[in-house]
Design an enzyme around this catalytic site. Sequence first.
Site: not given
Length: 277
Positions: A204, A207, A232-233, A262
């Site tokens: 997280d 990226k 995540d993401n 989120e």
Amino acid sequence: MQGRQVLAKSSACKMLESSSVLLFIVFVLIFVLLLFTVLIRKNAAAVALIWHEIIREKITNFIMNQSKEQRILDFVLQNAVRGDPCSVVDTIDKYCSQKEWAMNVGNEKGIILDKTVEEVNPSVALELGTYCGYSAVRIAQLLKPGARLLTVEFNPKFAAIAKQMIEFAGVHDKVKILEGPSEEIIPQLKKKYEVDTLDFVFLDHWKDRYTPDTILIQECNLLRKGSVLLADNVIVPGAPEFLNYIRNNPRFQCTNYPSHLEYMKVKDAMEKAVFLG
């Protein structure tokens, strides 16, 4: 003579203030230009929402002379129950959903994180990207006795906030914050931090570091058969290189969990990858 000195000091202060305002305006303009650049390349609606929040945050920081992360911590210290991880997590969610958006994993994806941690039941877990300590608290409260979480944070200001958050939540005995770049810390895990293998890894952070850090973790022999990575993401901001790498790697079995960004209604997802050995 004294009057001239006072006037000179006053003029100097005004010039300094004007310079600060000018620098701030330039900073905001740069953000706006970057926004339009990113909008051309990514999901326009999603990115526009994020950049709107970032610009608003910068303006608020300038006016209040305080970071958003400090405001989140202050809100927790004033409203959550000390020693209660659930209370800390809920209080952060309340602040970020009602007052200021922040890049925690959030409650919707947090449930996916919880279920994954419970399934793996790790003895040693690694988190890349501590931020304010939200997910570290969330993971730590689910760890069995004797288990530990190593969480890596590059930004020293975020690390300082996270340390206070983790201590307030009462899970500091299970969590160790490792401050520095992930590419430097990962090779140190075996010798310096006495890690044999990692049972669970939560990605997280930046990226563009997902793929190289996943490769580095393998090269350092930190995964065992059954080790689980959760990223995540992967849709917003997005990690296309990581998805392409992990899904086309015969050493991993992948599962995608559609969700939302989120504290927003923007579509996002988490990617789970089980290491097959």
